[in-house]
Scaffold this active site. Structure first.
Site, short mmCIF file in Angstrom:
data_model
loop_
_atom_site.label_atom_id
_atom_site.label_comp_id
_atom_site.label_asym_id
_atom_site.label_seq_id
_atom_site.Cartn_x
_atom_site.Cartn_y
_atom_site.Cartn_z
CG PHE A 11 3.08 3.46 -0.05
CD1 PHE A 11 3.13 2.18 -0.61
CD2 PHE A 11 4.29 4.06 0.33
CE1 PHE A 11 4.35 1.52 -0.78
CE2 PHE A 11 5.49 3.42 0.16
CZ PHE A 11 5.53 2.15 -0.39
CG ASP A 59 -10.44 15.77 7.69
OD1 ASP A 59 -9.33 15.64 8.24
OD2 ASP A 59 -10.70 16.68 6.88
CD GLU A 84 -2.35 16.17 2.24
OE1 GLU A 84 -1.64 15.87 1.26
OE2 GLU A 84 -3.59 16.09 2.21
CB THR A 130 9.51 11.19 7.81
OG1 THR A 130 10.51 11.30 6.82
CG2 THR A 130 9.20 12.59 8.31
CE LYS A 159 5.10 12.48 9.58
NZ LYS A 159 3.85 11.67 9.79
CG LEU A 195 12.69 8.66 -7.86
CD1 LEU A 195 12.91 9.83 -8.80
CD2 LEU A 195 14.00 8.34 -7.14
NE ARG A 219 15.45 12.15 -0.39
CZ ARG A 219 16.21 13.24 -0.46
NH1 ARG A 219 17.53 13.16 -0.30
NH2 ARG A 219 15.67 14.42 -0.70
CG ASN A 254 17.55 10.94 -6.15
OD1 ASN A 254 17.35 10.11 -5.26
ND2 ASN A 254 17.24 12.21 -6.01
NE ARG A 286 11.23 17.47 -3.73
CZ ARG A 286 11.08 16.22 -3.29
NH1 ARG A 286 11.83 15.77 -2.30
NH2 ARG A 286 10.19 15.40 -3.82
P1 NAD Z 1 0.22 8.34 1.73
O1 NAD Z 1 0.16 9.75 1.26
O2 NAD Z 1 0.35 7.24 0.75
O3 NAD Z 1 -1.08 8.02 2.60
C1 NAD Z 1 -1.63 8.93 3.52
C2 NAD Z 1 -3.02 8.45 3.89
O4 NAD Z 1 -3.56 9.37 4.85
C3 NAD Z 1 -3.99 8.43 2.71
O5 NAD Z 1 -4.74 7.24 2.71
C4 NAD Z 1 -4.88 9.64 2.95
O6 NAD Z 1 -6.21 9.48 2.44
C5 NAD Z 1 -4.87 9.72 4.47
N1 NAD Z 1 -5.14 11.07 4.96
C6 NAD Z 1 -4.57 12.22 4.55
N2 NAD Z 1 -5.10 13.28 5.18
C7 NAD Z 1 -6.01 12.77 6.06
C8 NAD Z 1 -6.87 13.36 7.01
N3 NAD Z 1 -6.91 14.68 7.21
N4 NAD Z 1 -7.67 12.53 7.75
C9 NAD Z 1 -7.65 11.19 7.56
N5 NAD Z 1 -6.87 10.59 6.65
C10 NAD Z 1 -6.05 11.38 5.91
O7 NAD Z 1 1.38 8.31 2.80
P2 NAD Z 1 2.46 7.15 3.11
O8 NAD Z 1 3.60 7.31 2.19
O9 NAD Z 1 1.76 5.87 3.23
O10 NAD Z 1 2.94 7.63 4.55
C11 NAD Z 1 2.24 7.22 5.73
C12 NAD Z 1 2.92 7.84 6.94
O11 NAD Z 1 4.26 7.40 7.00
C13 NAD Z 1 2.96 9.35 6.91
O12 NAD Z 1 2.75 9.82 8.22
C14 NAD Z 1 4.37 9.68 6.44
O13 NAD Z 1 4.80 10.92 6.95
C15 NAD Z 1 5.14 8.53 7.05
N6 NAD Z 1 6.37 8.13 6.32
C16 NAD Z 1 6.33 7.89 4.97
C17 NAD Z 1 7.49 7.45 4.32
C18 NAD Z 1 7.50 7.15 2.84
O14 NAD Z 1 8.58 6.89 2.29
N7 NAD Z 1 6.37 7.13 2.16
C19 NAD Z 1 8.67 7.29 5.05
C20 NAD Z 1 8.67 7.56 6.43
C21 NAD Z 1 7.50 7.96 7.05
O1 DAU Z 2 12.66 10.01 3.79
C1 DAU Z 2 11.31 9.66 4.03
C2 DAU Z 2 10.42 10.44 3.10
O2 DAU Z 2 10.58 9.89 1.81
C3 DAU Z 2 8.96 10.41 3.52
O3 DAU Z 2 8.80 11.05 4.76
C4 DAU Z 2 8.08 11.09 2.47
O4 DAU Z 2 6.71 10.96 2.82
C5 DAU Z 2 8.33 10.44 1.13
O5 DAU Z 2 7.59 11.11 0.13
C6 DAU Z 2 9.82 10.47 0.78
O6 DAU Z 2 10.27 11.81 0.52
P1 DAU Z 2 11.28 12.18 -0.68
O7 DAU Z 2 11.10 13.59 -1.01
O8 DAU Z 2 12.65 11.67 -0.38
O9 DAU Z 2 10.66 11.20 -1.82
P2 DAU Z 2 10.36 11.43 -3.37
O10 DAU Z 2 10.01 10.11 -3.93
O11 DAU Z 2 9.44 12.58 -3.62
O12 DAU Z 2 11.79 11.84 -3.93
C7 DAU Z 2 12.92 10.97 -3.80
C8 DAU Z 2 14.11 11.67 -4.42
O13 DAU Z 2 13.90 11.75 -5.85
C9 DAU Z 2 14.29 13.10 -3.95
O14 DAU Z 2 15.69 13.39 -3.89
C10 DAU Z 2 13.65 13.94 -5.04
C11 DAU Z 2 13.89 13.12 -6.30
N1 DAU Z 2 12.85 13.24 -7.35
C12 DAU Z 2 11.56 13.04 -6.99
C13 DAU Z 2 10.56 13.15 -7.94
C14 DAU Z 2 9.10 12.96 -7.55
C15 DAU Z 2 13.22 13.52 -8.65
O15 DAU Z 2 14.41 13.67 -8.97
N2 DAU Z 2 12.23 13.62 -9.59
C16 DAU Z 2 10.90 13.48 -9.28
O16 DAU Z 2 10.03 13.62 -10.19
#
Ligand code: NAD
Ligand code: DAU
Length: 347
Positions: A11, A59, A84, A130, A159, A195, A219, A254, A286
Site C-alpha cells: 500500500f 524475501d 507484515e 509506526t 516494529k 478498516l 486513530r 472509529n 480485538r
Molecule cells: P502492506 O502490508 O500493504 O505492504 C507490505 C509489503 O511488504 C507488501 O508488498 C509485501 O509483499 C511486502 N513484504 C512482506 N513481507 C516481505 C518479505 N519478507 N520480504 C519482502 N517483502 C515483503 O503494508 P503498508 O501498510 O504499506 O505498510 C508499509 C510500512 O509502513 C510497514 O513497515 C508498516 O509497518 C509501516 N506503516 C504502515 C502504516 C499504515 O497505516 N498502513 C502506518 C505507519 C507505518
Molecule cells: O497506527 C499505524 C498503524 O495503523 C499501522 O502501523 C498498521 O500497519 C496499520 O494496519 C494500522 O493499524 P490499526 O490496527 O490501527 O488499523 P486497522 O485498520 O486494522 O484498524 C483501525 C481501527 O479500526 C482499530 O481501532 C481497529 C478497528 N477495526 C478494524 C477492523 C479491521 C474494527 O473496528 N473493525 C475491523 O474489522
C-alpha cells in the site's frame, strides 16, 4: 543514485515508489518485494515501464539473497517499508511478524553496513515505522519523538524491535539511519483487511460492518500521498541518527469515522441517507486493542516544513472515488485467499 525501496508493491510502498520514479528520473529505483498476499504489482502498473524502475522479487528474510543483492548493486540509500503490517494477523501468527519485521530488517541492516562500512558518506538507511510502538494513549496527550516505547500487539512489538535494531546499528557501527513513526494511513491501493477499505468494500456489497468493541477507539488518519511526501522530504533532508513523527492532526473515534464513511457511500450509491449505517454490527473486541493513538508532528513541521495537504473529508472522498473507479483492482484482491481470511476472521 541507486535507491532500494523494500515493500514497494504494498500500500504505502507503491505510493513511495511511484513518487520517486516520477520525481527523480536520474535515480535508479529498485523495488524489492516478496509479493505476499499484501503485495500487488497491479499497484504500479502505471510506472512499471519507466526506464529508472526495476522490480526484484525476493524475501528480506533470505540472508544470502539480500547479501548477493547488495554485492550486485551499489546502493546509495535504502527506504525500508517491507513488513507484515496487520495487527489482527499478528495476533494469529506472531512468528511471521518476527521473521519479516525483525530478522528481515536485521538482514538489510547487515547488508547495508557491510556494503557501506568503508565510507558511510552520502549513504542512508531509512526505516519506515509506526506510531503503534508507543503503545496506547488515554483520552489526553500526544506521542512525541521522546515518548517511551510501550508496544502492546505482536505487530507493534516486532516494529519496536526493528526500530531498536536500526538505532543500535547507528550507535554501534555508525550506520547513517533515519526512522519515521507514522499514524494510520488511508487512500488508494489500501488492502481491504484494514478498516477503511474493508468497510468501503462491505458497504458496496451490502455486507455487515464489524466494529470492534464499543467503537470508541481513536486513530489519527493521514492520506497516504501525504505520508509518501513526508518520506521523500525526510529521505533527502532529515537528520541522520534521528527520528520524526508523522501524523494527520486528525483524530477520529472509529464509530464516528464509520458513520461519516457510510454517509459518503450513501451519496455515491444513491442510497437514502442512513441506509449504509444499518450495516454496522458491534462485534467481539480485538485482544489488547489500543485505546487511542495521536501524533504530535511538530518536529517534522518545524524542521522540514511538512504538513498534511488534504483534509480528511477531501481525502476520504478521493479514496472512495478511487475504489469506485478501480473495481477490477478490488475484485482481484478480494478473490482467492482473501475469502478464506474473511471467513476465518469475521464468521
Ligand atoms: P502492506 O502490508 O500493504 O505492504 C507490505 C509489503 O511488504 C507488501 O508488498 C509485501 O509483499 C511486502 N513484504 C512482506 N513481507 C516481505 C518479505 N519478507 N520480504 C519482502 N517483502 C515483503 O503494508 P503498508 O501498510 O504499506 O505498510 C508499509 C510500512 O509502513 C510497514 O513497515 C508498516 O509497518 C509501516 N506503516 C504502515 C502504516 C499504515 O497505516 N498502513 C502506518 C505507519 C507505518
Ligand atoms: O497506527 C499505524 C498503524 O495503523 C499501522 O502501523 C498498521 O500497519 C496499520 O494496519 C494500522 O493499524 P490499526 O490496527 O490501527 O488499523 P486497522 O485498520 O486494522 O484498524 C483501525 C481501527 O479500526 C482499530 O481501532 C481497529 C478497528 N477495526 C478494524 C477492523 C479491521 C474494527 O473496528 N473493525 C475491523 O474489522
Amino acid at each position: 543514485m541507486n535507491i532500494l525501496i523494500t515493500g514497494g508493491a504494498g500500500f504505502i510502498g507503491s505510493h513511495v515508489v511511484r513518487r520517486f520514479v516520477k520525481n527523480y528520473p536520474n535515480y535508479n529505483i529498485y523495488n524489492l518485494d516478496a509479493l505476499t498476499y499484501a503485495g500487488n504489482l497491479e499497484n504500479l502498473k502505471d510506472i512499471d515501464d519507466k526506464p529508472n524502475y526495476k522490480f526484484i522479487k525476493g524475501d528480506i528474510v533470505d540472508e544470502s539473497f539480500i547479501n548477493k543483492l547488495f554485492a550486485d548493486v551499489d546502493f546509495d540509500g535504502v527506504i525500508h517499508l517491507a513488513a507484515e503490517s496487520h495487527v489482527d494477523r499478528s495476533i494469529e501468527d506472531p512468528l511471521a511478524f518476527v521473521r519479516t519485521n525483525i530478522i528481515g530488517t536485521v538482514n538489510l541492516l547487515n547488508a547495508a553496513k557491510n556494503a557501506w562500512k568503508d565510507n558511510f558518506e552520502g549513504k542512508r538507511f531509512y526505516h519506515v515505522s509506526t506510531d503503534e510502538v508507543y503503545g496506547a494513549l488515554g483520552e489526553q496527550g500526544l506521542f512525541t519523538e521522546t515518548t517511551a516505547y510501550d508496544p502492546n500487539s505482536p505487530y507493534s512489538a516486532s516494529k519496536a524491535g526493528s526500530d531498536h535494531f536500526v538505532r543500535a546499528y547507528g550507535e554501534t557501527y555508525g550506520l547513517p539511519y533515519v526512522i519515521t513513526n507514522c499514524s494510520n494511513n488511508y487512500g488508494p491501493y489500501h488492502f481491504p483487511e484494514k478498516l477503511i477499505p474493508l468497510f468501503i468494500n462491505n458497504i458496496m456489497e451490502n455486507k455487515s460492518l464489524p466494529v470492534y468493541g464499543d467503537g470508541k477507539y481513536t486513530r489519527d488518519w493521514l492520506f497516504v500521498e501525504d505520508h509518501a511526501r513526508a518520506i521523500d522530504l525526510v529521505f533527502h533532508k532529515g537528520k541522520n541518527h534521528d527520528t520524526y513523527n508523522i501524523g494527520g492532526f486528525n483524530e477520529w473515534q472509529n464509530i464516528d469515522l464509520v458513520k461519516l464513511l457510510c454517509s459518503v457511500m450513501d451519496k455515491k450509491l444513491n442510497r437514502a441517507e442512513g441506509e449504509s449505517e444499518k450495516l454496522i454490527a458491534y462485534v467481539k473486541d480485538r485482544p489488547g486493542h489500543d485505546l487511542r493513538y495521536a501524533i504530535d508532528a511538530t518536529k517534522i513541521n518545524k524542521e522540514l516544513g511538512w504538513k498534511p495537504s488534504v483534509t480528511f473529508e477531501e481525502g476520504l472522498e478521493l479514496t472512495v472515488d478511487w475504489y469506485f473507479d478501480n473495481s477490477d483492482w478490488l475484485s482481484h484482491v478480494t478473490s482467492g485467499d482473501y475469502k478464506e481470511y474473511y471467513k476465518k476472521m469475521y464468521t
